[in-house]
Every structure is written in structure tokens, then in C-alpha cells.
Design an enzyme around this catalytic site. Sequence first.
Site, mmCIF file in Angstrom:
data_model
loop_
_atom_site.group_PDB
_atom_site.id
_atom_site.type_symbol
_atom_site.label_atom_id
_atom_site.label_comp_id
_atom_site.label_asym_id
_atom_site.label_seq_id
_atom_site.Cartn_x
_atom_site.Cartn_y
_atom_site.Cartn_z
ATOM 1 N N CYS A 25 0.807 -1.226 0.000
ATOM 2 C CA CYS A 25 0.000 0.000 0.000
ATOM 3 C C CYS A 25 0.840 1.277 0.000
ATOM 4 O O CYS A 25 0.296 2.375 -0.038
ATOM 5 C CB CYS A 25 -0.975 0.005 1.173
ATOM 6 S SG CYS A 25 -2.245 -1.262 1.002
ATOM 7 N N HIS A 75 -12.432 9.921 -8.213
ATOM 8 C CA HIS A 75 -11.368 9.904 -9.223
ATOM 9 C C HIS A 75 -10.247 10.877 -8.880
ATOM 10 O O HIS A 75 -9.781 11.644 -9.731
ATOM 11 C CB HIS A 75 -11.935 10.162 -10.626
ATOM 12 C CG HIS A 75 -12.697 8.999 -11.154
ATOM 13 N ND1 HIS A 75 -13.991 8.740 -10.772
ATOM 14 C CD2 HIS A 75 -12.332 7.999 -11.993
ATOM 15 C CE1 HIS A 75 -14.403 7.639 -11.372
ATOM 16 N NE2 HIS A 75 -13.424 7.156 -12.103
ATOM 17 N N GLU A 135 -13.284 0.282 2.462
ATOM 18 C CA GLU A 135 -12.182 0.388 1.512
ATOM 19 C C GLU A 135 -12.268 -0.749 0.497
ATOM 20 O O GLU A 135 -11.948 -0.585 -0.672
ATOM 21 C CB GLU A 135 -10.854 0.338 2.266
ATOM 22 C CG GLU A 135 -9.652 0.507 1.377
ATOM 23 C CD GLU A 135 -8.365 0.553 2.168
ATOM 24 O OE1 GLU A 135 -8.003 1.653 2.619
ATOM 25 O OE2 GLU A 135 -7.731 -0.505 2.319
#
Length: 149
Positions: A25, A75, A135
Site C-alpha cells: 500500500c 477519481h 475500503e
Amino acid sequence: MAKIRVTKQFGFEMSHALSNYDGLCRNIHGHSYKLQITLIGKPLNKEGDPKDGMVIDFSILKKLVKKHIVEPFDHSLMINNLAAHDKLIELGEMYERQHLVNFQPTTENMVIFIAEKLKKLLPEHLELFSVRLYETTNSFAEWFASDNQ
């Protein structure tokens, strides 16, 4: 009159990276976030009013959350402002939707950020009860007002 909780769900696509993280991550990657906002309040008790019986008109909640959370985040890229980000600006339009934040952009920190932002925007007669942010389909963090008083 009894207090009632109402919840509205939202979705957005956003990428992030965890600075100095010791796993995958640390790389820029994205998620299809699912956000649930729960408010608590007393339903309107005003006979003849078209909103009689409502804690909040769901369309008002939708406009509020979309304008201040979903549309800015959708986005986009969120990274800690302590991370190396100076080259992102050079990449141009592909990275113009970015959020440099003063925290590690974990789901846990994002629910705090969202809760603090929404609490300031709600009408006085309503309280933010909880924020839940998925998530992934099976991993989420949640914030409860009762835990943070």
C-alpha cells in the site's frame, strides 16, 4: 418524540498511497469506496408539512455529502503532504485531482476527516451519529459520535 437514525450510502473511486508503509500500500493504488453516513434526530412533527415525519429529506443529505465529500474525492489521489509529491504537479492533468492531507490516508483517518467536515455542515437540529467507510467489500472503518465526545 423519539430520536431516529437515518443512513444514506454513497460510492466513489479514489486512489491513495501510504507513505513509508512496509507493504504494497506504499504504492499508489485505488479503491471503490462505499460510504455510509448516519444522522440522528427527531422527525419533523408538523401536520400538513410535506416533510412531516422526516428526520431529514434524503435528497438534502445526498446533495450535502455529494458536494463536500463524494465529488471532490471521486477519481482523485489522496496522499500525505509529508510524502514526496513535488513531481506529481509536473505530470499535468493526470494528477490534477489530488488531495495533499496532513495525515496518513488510511481508511481510519479518512473517516475522522469526513466526520469532522460533515459535523460543521449539518443543520443544528441534526447530529452526525456515525460514518462508515468501506475500503474493500470486507474491510471498513467507522466513526461514532458517542466514542468521540
